[in-house]
Design a protein around this motif. Structure first.
Motif, PDB file in Angstrom:
ATOM      1  N   LYS A 584       0.887  -1.233   0.158  1.00 12.99           N
ATOM      2  CA  LYS A 584       0.069   0.031  -0.127  1.00 12.99           C
ATOM      3  C   LYS A 584       0.793   1.269  -0.156  1.00 12.99           C
ATOM      4  O   LYS A 584       2.113   1.177   0.613  1.00 12.99           O
ATOM      5  CB  LYS A 584      -0.815   0.057   1.198  1.00 12.99           C
ATOM      6  CG  LYS A 584      -2.039  -0.820   0.989  1.00 12.99           C
ATOM      7  CD  LYS A 584      -3.187  -0.616   1.879  1.00 12.99           C
ATOM      8  CE  LYS A 584      -4.491  -1.273   1.703  1.00 12.99           C
ATOM      9  NZ  LYS A 584      -5.540  -1.332   2.684  1.00 12.99           N
ATOM     10  N   ILE A 586       1.099   5.731   0.598  1.00 10.98           N
ATOM     11  CA  ILE A 586       0.525   6.807   1.033  1.00 10.98           C
ATOM     12  C   ILE A 586       1.429   7.884   0.430  1.00 10.98           C
ATOM     13  O   ILE A 586       2.757   8.140   0.676  1.00 10.98           O
ATOM     14  CB  ILE A 586       0.396   7.011   2.348  1.00 10.98           C
ATOM     15  CG1 ILE A 586      -0.553   5.938   2.865  1.00 10.98           C
ATOM     16  CG2 ILE A 586      -0.034   8.366   2.894  1.00 10.98           C
ATOM     17  CD1 ILE A 586      -0.914   5.791   4.327  1.00 10.98           C
ATOM     18  N   SER A 684      -0.743   0.399  -7.666  1.00 14.31           N
ATOM     19  CA  SER A 684      -1.574   1.032  -6.526  1.00 14.31           C
ATOM     20  C   SER A 684      -2.996   1.495  -6.977  1.00 14.31           C
ATOM     21  O   SER A 684      -3.861   1.437  -5.996  1.00 14.31           O
ATOM     22  CB  SER A 684      -0.748   1.866  -6.076  1.00 14.31           C
ATOM     23  OG  SER A 684      -0.111   2.969  -6.952  1.00 14.31           O
ATOM     24  N   GLN A 714      -5.007   4.250   1.062  1.00 16.09           N
ATOM     25  CA  GLN A 714      -4.079   4.431   0.174  1.00 16.09           C
ATOM     26  C   GLN A 714      -4.324   5.997  -0.213  1.00 16.09           C
ATOM     27  O   GLN A 714      -5.637   6.270  -0.437  1.00 16.09           O
ATOM     28  CB  GLN A 714      -4.202   3.692  -1.071  1.00 16.09           C
ATOM     29  CG  GLN A 714      -3.541   2.146  -0.347  1.00 16.09           C
ATOM     30  CD  GLN A 714      -3.157   1.716  -1.881  1.00 16.09           C
ATOM     31  OE1 GLN A 714      -2.046   1.679  -2.317  1.00 16.09           O
ATOM     32  NE2 GLN A 714      -3.886   1.122  -2.728  1.00 16.09           N
ATOM     33  N   THR A 716      -2.765   7.708  -3.528  1.00 14.40           N
ATOM     34  CA  THR A 716      -1.889   7.513  -4.449  1.00 14.40           C
ATOM     35  C   THR A 716      -1.555   8.573  -5.634  1.00 14.40           C
ATOM     36  O   THR A 716      -0.736   8.548  -6.388  1.00 14.40           O
ATOM     37  CB  THR A 716      -2.437   6.356  -5.493  1.00 14.40           C
ATOM     38  OG1 THR A 716      -3.650   6.523  -5.961  1.00 14.40           O
ATOM     39  CG2 THR A 716      -2.537   4.759  -4.531  1.00 14.40           C
TER      40      THR A 716
END
Lengths: 1096, 148
Positions: A584, A586, A684, A714, A716
């Motif tokens: 994941k 961020i 992602s 997330q 992205t």
């Protein structure tokens, strides 16, 4: 071996039969008229309502099929249904023979014509050899027939006579116009005749049927009822056709079956059921068709026949289902008879199931049948007389061979055929494909998945591994996404086998990764090892369920496999693979100075697995960045369940400012070059396979690593903001602004950057939140003396050195009271170390309230300073504007002015402002005064009052604000009479003073007035006390009085009364009114002025 | 009394019992013959289509949770039942087993539903987890063997 074909439904059975009409005497090649007639019969116009007929050309060479020999009825036949019978009636045995003949009633050579025609009829009648086919003569005529013509009737009769023809069988076809209409009428006539003919045939068959006994003539009973059914079908009588086919089927069931005739019975049963189903569907009785078919299958399912021909039985059953499914599909595709729970798909599925059984039994029984018997038992298959009979029995009768040998040879031949010529997989796959199509149509996605799995199984059996792999892997995703792990596990195994067999490196690694999720212990270890082998460019260990043959095949494939040797990196798209490793992302901090990314990796491996590299792929519109997050393989060792966190930072290119930055994928590399590293690519942005949220997530007592990872949200993608500005900015303005003032706003910029900046620009725009009306009530300028600019405005300030300070002022004028919000944007560019320009932006909001300056009210007064509500023309009027200052700031009144209307004149003495230069604080009041005289009667607008003002604290050169007020309306009336008086401001006691009264006559006629003065005690009066005055038009009369004051203080003047005898009463009131408003009633009398005596 | 009669009658009642969540993921599967289980799972999965269709079109009587026979193959008959929270129960019986009537199958489902409700009342069970409860398992196995 001849080209043998197994059981199927023949074309003559499957077509929908229609009455057969033979056409003779039409030369469609050479004769245009004949051609049009032929075409008219076949034209599609109005086809739906027309009789369905089947026309064919009866040429002179045509031979009718030979009639079956007449037997003594009843007899024992050799089979049930003759193979040629159906086709004979569909193609060769006409119900009606139509003879066309060109002949007009008034033909000159009538007699010759008549004999030619009759000879034609005779020859055709002969060739029919006693068939009951109806004969019809159609005369093609070029003229319209006359009605009730004697010659016509006579000649028609003679023609019928000569041809021995029923007069009803003679038709006339005038080829004048509208052949189409005539053709339809003829068609209907033919149709009736055909009905008649088939009815006769039915009667004939029925009479034969009646003579049969149920015990000994079962075959004939079936055959005759079938014939009746078919004749009825030809007659388009579906109901009766169904009835007789049904009877036929019931009689067929009564036939005792042995190994020798069971196949024939089954074939005939299949044909009859086909006819019945077709008719039922056509009659929209789908439900009955289903019931009928189910009972048919139930009856025959167990009638296997000789066990060595088991496969044939399954083939037959499979055919039954596929036939029914196709019929079901064809006839119900438009109507909504089929439903999800009952659609053709189920029957195709059954067909596939039986095809599978056929395959298995064929495999069991026919494996060794590799030799075709020398006696060629299938040779005569195309010449057998009856449906469903064995071709080798013909040989037997011909050659008188031993029954058992021939029978065994025949069976052997069938086995051989089954073993070598039949592609079972193809049949199964095609049935499954049809079924899938149906289930898709009827919205059964899961049923379709099941069939797809079966189809892939069959592809696998047929050794088409790549197709099997594709299908299975798609199904794997579907089942996995719905959480059916047991099935997914099985599919992973299957896919892995295929991937191994096809040596498809990509799929093989993908599937091994997927398998990690399902495998345990040894299998898991093996999957990891196999991935390891790939990295080492070695051939992985074969799947354990493969047999020796498959192992050898696949080993060859692997040895040939190019990608294992030539390619440098293997990239695996993890968005379709669901493994024990997941990531994941961020985006934490995004600015021009650097982008910070946090990456979370959840991994679970039974042993420690060491990765070599972690890369984040960040993309912008034009740029891509491959950020190496971690290259230290010691930090990339994953084992037991844990979430690992990495973070990285990189500086984006200044070109990407304002664009969207996305973390496209995370790459995790396993192994190093020059080995064959595997890169796991996690996209992602793509929504990963549906993860099943717990229904009540927070119920969980202990927070596992899984939850933590699941809860990470997330981020992205984001927009890369421009570099934030470091310019000092101070905005000076004194809120609130005053209405209609040029409101000054100054912006003071200081360069606090460590290097010079260029292209500094201020952009002023009105915030969109303001309403539209507000926008029109704003004026902006750089200087009140210059032109007004339109919003948005750019003020360019060029470049600023370090520490520079610049001020930009602008003025805004508001003509309404709403509060405004402005957007002030400062943009500039600065060069970084590489001399590339970086844009910087700062946005500031300016809120400006607007308040009103003065509250101005105007009052009107008469010359006596008494408020008035109307004014007479020529009478003086005092206008008093009262000004109240409402501004929070002290206001300096620069000047006041009146803009009077044309008809208003300023009284003698002019106007002099008393407020010039006066400063008003908040809430202070001031009044201005002016005396005007409306000189003529017109609209009661008097003019405007304007104050020019400015804030006391504003520099003098600045342009002022102003307030303007339109003077309120007052009624101006015209009066024929006005009075005026002239007297000193005050009097002295005992000192005479002079008072003059002016009487104005404004009318165009004489005015006769009675004037009287009422004396009082305050004054002695000299002058006329009672007087009769005549005032001339447009002139003034003066009255002089001398008054001698007797008392000190405010004294009442003698009162004047004016009466008028000549005018009406109304005038009296006006006179009084005027006197009251215009004449002073009091005067102040000073004490007597004593001269000062200077006493020594 | 009624229960006893059933016990006497049937030794093998059902082949498989399954619970499927409202997202159509299996939450519990048990079957008499483990070797058949995969095939039965395939069939149960495909019969979800018919459950969904029935739920979509809306039954006439929503109080009746029993959906009846969903799908039958040559070997198996699959019956369905859906709770108000869209949890689906499936019972698979042998196609040749003609002794079981509709009423008995309804009874099986009612027992399952009761067991499921009990399971939900258990504070240690997290809704949505795979069912591992011994009590539930006992009831389900009881339906398979006919010894409840």
């Amino acid at each position: 071996m001849v080209d043998y074909r197994e059981f199927d439904f023949p074309a003559e059975l499957c077509c929908s039969p229609s009455p057969l009409i033979a056409i003779a005497g039409l030369d469609t090649v050479n004769n245009a008229i004949h051609r049009t007639i032929w075409d008219a019969f076949h034209s599609p116009v109005g086809r739906d309502s027309r009789a369905v007929l089947n026309f064919f050309h009866l040429t002179s060479e045509y031979k009718f099929p030979t009639l079956s020999e007449k037997r003594v009825m009843p007899y024992i036949p050799k089979g049930i249904l003759k193979r040629n019978w159906l086709e004979k009636h569909i193609r060769y045995d006409p119900a009606v023979v139509v003879i066309f003949y060109d002949c007009d009633w008034n033909d000159e050579s009538w007699n010759e014509k008549i004999s030619e025609c009759s000879s034609r009829v005779q020859s055709i009648r002969l060739s029919l050899e006693g068939r009951k086919s109806r004969i019809v003569v159609v005369l093609i005529q070029k003229l319209m027939p006359a009605v009730d013509d004697n010659i016509t009737t006579e000649r028609a009769a003679s023609l019928c006579d000569a041809c021995t023809l029923n007069p009803k069988a003679l038709f006339i076809l005038p080829v004048v116009d509208n052949i189409h209409g005539y053709a339809i009428r003829l068609e209907n006539a033919f149709y009736d005749l055909a009905q008649n003919y088939y009815q006769q045939q039915i009667r004939a068959v029925k009479s034969k049927l009646e003579n049969l006994s149920k015990t000994s003539h079962q075959y004939l009973i079936v055959r005759y009822s079938f014939k009746i059914g078919f004749y009825n079908e030809l007659r388009q009588d579906h109901h009766n056709a169904h009835k007789h086919y049904h009877q036929c089927y019931m009689s067929l069931l009564e036939i005792r079956t042995f190994d020798t005739n069971i196949y024939e019975v089954k074939v005939v049963a299949a044909y009859i059921v086909y006819k019945i189903s077709r008719l039922l569907f056509a009659m929209k009785r789908a439900r009955d068709a289903l019931t009928q078919f189910n009972s048919h299958v139930n009856v025959f399912k167990s009638m296997i026949g000789p066990p060595e021909l088991m496969f044939e039985h399954y083939s037959w059953l499979s055919k039954q289902f596929s036939m029914f499914a196709s019929l079901f599909d064809e006839t119900t595709s438009e109507s909504s008879t089929a439903t999800q729970a009952l659609n053709p798909g189920f029957f195709f599925k059954e067909a596939a199931d039986y095809a599978k059984k056929r395959k298995t039994s064929a495999y069991d029984i026919c494996q060794d049948a590799n030799v075709y018997p020398s006696s060629d038992p299938l040779n005569e298959w195309n010449n057998i007389e009856f449906y469903g009979q064995r071709p080798w029995r013909l040989i037997k009768t011909l050659n008188n061979l031993d029954f058992n040998t021939i029978e065994a040879d025949g069976v052997q031949a069938l086995k051989f055929y089954e073993n070598t010529k039949v592609d079972h997989s193809k049949a199964i796959i095609s049935f499954l494909g049809n079924a899938m199509k149906q289930f898709k149509h009827y919205k059964c996605p899961r049923m379709r998945n099941l069939l797809a799995v079966q189809m892939a199984d069959e592809y696998y059996n047929a050794k088409d591994y790549s197709k099997a792999l594709t299908l299975w892997s798609h199904m794997l995703w579907d089942y996995r996404d719905e959480g059916w792990e047991a099935i997914a596990h099985e599919l992973v195994n299957k896919c892995l086998k295929c991937a191994y067999l096809t040596a498809s490196v990509q799929n093989y690694v993908e599937l091994n990764l997927e398998a990690l999720k399902y495998y345990k212990n040894i299998d898991l270890q093996k999957a990891l090892n196999n991935i390891g082998s790939i990295i080492q460019r070695q051939i992985p260990e074969p799947e354990k369920t493969l047999n020796e043959y498959e192992k050898n095949v696949s080993m060859e494939e692997w040895k040939k496999c190019d990608s294992l040797r030539s390619r440098s990196v293997l990239e695996i798209d993890m968005s379709v693979t669901n493994s024990t490793i997941d990531t994941k992302v961020i985006l934490k901090d995004v600015s021009c100075d650097g982008i910070e990314i946090d990456i979370f990796i959840k991994a679970k491996f039974p042993i420690l697995v060491q990765f070599s590299k972690l890369i984040a792929c960040v993309t912008c519109i034009d740029n891509t960045y491959d950020v190496e997050v971690c290259t230290d393989s010691n930090k990339l060792i994953y084992g037991e369940s844990k979430t690992h966190t990495y973070s990285c930072k990189f500086v984006p290119s200044p070109n990407d400012v304002g664009k969207e930055i996305t973390v496209n994928s995370i790459k995790l590399q396993l192994g190093n070059e020059p080995d064959f590293p595997i890169v796991l690519k996690f996209y992602s942005s793509i929504k990963k396979t549906k993860s099943f949220e717990r229904e009540i997530n927070n119920f969980s007592l202990s927070k596992t690593y899984d939850d933590e990872f699941e809860r990470i949200k997330q981020i992205t993608s984001t927009t890369l903001k421009p570099r934030s500005s470091r310019l000092g900015m101070e905005i000076k303005h004194k809120n609130p602004a005053l209405l209609l003032e040029w409101y000054k706003v100054s912006v003071c910029l200081t360069n606090l950057e460590d290097r010079p900046v260029s292209d500094v620009c201020l952009n002023l725009s009105i915030n969109r939140n303001n309403n539209e009306k507000v926008e029109h009530s704003i004026e902006v300028c750089e200087d009140p003396d210059k032109n007004v600019l339109s919003l948005p405005v750019d003020f360019k300030l060029d470049s600023m050195l370090v520490g520079d300070q610049k001020t930009q002022s602008f003025y805004i004028r508001f003509s309404s009271l709403d509060t405004r919000t402005f957007q002030l944007m400062i943009s500039y560019s600065i060069e970084d170390n590489n001399r590339t320009k970086i844009a910087c932006v700062k946005d500031v909001e300016i809120v400006i309230d607007v308040s009103i300056v003065f509250d101005i009210s105007v009052s009107y007064m008469s010359s006596r300073f008494e408020p008035v509500s109307k004014v007479y023309v020529g009478e003086p009027l005092i206008v008093v504007p009262n000004i109240k200052c409402l501004s929070p700031w002290p206001i300096l009144i620069e000047s006041t002015s009146f803009q009077l209307a044309k008809h208003v004149t300023i009284s003698a003495g002019g106007y002099q402002s008393v407020l010039n230069g006066v400063t008003l604080e908040s809430d202070e009041c001031a009044s201005e005064v002016i005396c005007v005289t409306p000189s003529e009667l017109s609209e009661n607008i008097l003019g405007c009052f304007t104050i020019n003002w400015k804030r006391t604290d504003v520099e003098s050169e600045c342009k002022n604000g102003y307030s303007s007020l339109e003077l309120p309306k007052i009624i101006v009336e015209k009066s024929t009479f006005l009075v005026d008086m002239k007297l000193p401001a005050h009097g002295w006691l005992h000192t005479p003073m002079s008072v003059v009264y002016f009487l104005h006559n404004n009318s165009e006629s004489l005015l006769t007035l009675d004037v009287s003065m009422e004396a009082n005690e305050a004054f002695m009066m000299a002058g006329h006390k009672d007087l009769n005055v005549t005032v001339l038009p447009e002139s003034t009369y003066k009255l002089h009085y001398n008054l001698y004051p007797l008392v000190v203080g405010v004294s009442t003047l003698p009162k004047m009364h004016i009466g008028c005898t000549s005018e009406p009463n109304d005038f009296k009131h006006i006179l009084n009114d005027i006197l009251v408003r215009s004449l002073q009633t009091q005067i102040y009398i000073m004490p007597k002025h004593l001269p000062i005596h200077h006493t020594n | 009394m009624h229960l006893q009669i059933l016990q006497v009658y049937f030794s093998d009642m059902a082949l498989c019992v399954a619970v499927v969540s409202k997202e159509n993921a299996p939450k519990y599967v048990t079957s008499l013959n483990p070797e058949d289980e995969l095939q039965i799972q395939y069939e149960i999965h495909s019969s979800i289509d018919f459950v969904e269709e029935k739920l979509k079109t809306g039954k006439k009587d929503m109080r009746d949770l029993y959906l009846g026979l969903l799908y039958s193959t040559e070997d198996h008959k699959i019956y369905g039942y859906v709770t108000n929270t869209k949890v689906k129960f499936f019972v698979v019986i042998d196609s040749s087993n003609l002794l079981l009537r509709d009423n008995e199958i309804r009874f099986m489902f009612r027992k399952l539903h009761t067991a499921y409700t009990d399971l939900m009342c258990n504070p240690f069970y997290i809704p949505g987890d795979y069912i591992t409860s011994e009590n539930f398992n006992k009831v389900a196995r009881g339906i398979l063997t006919g010894n409840s």
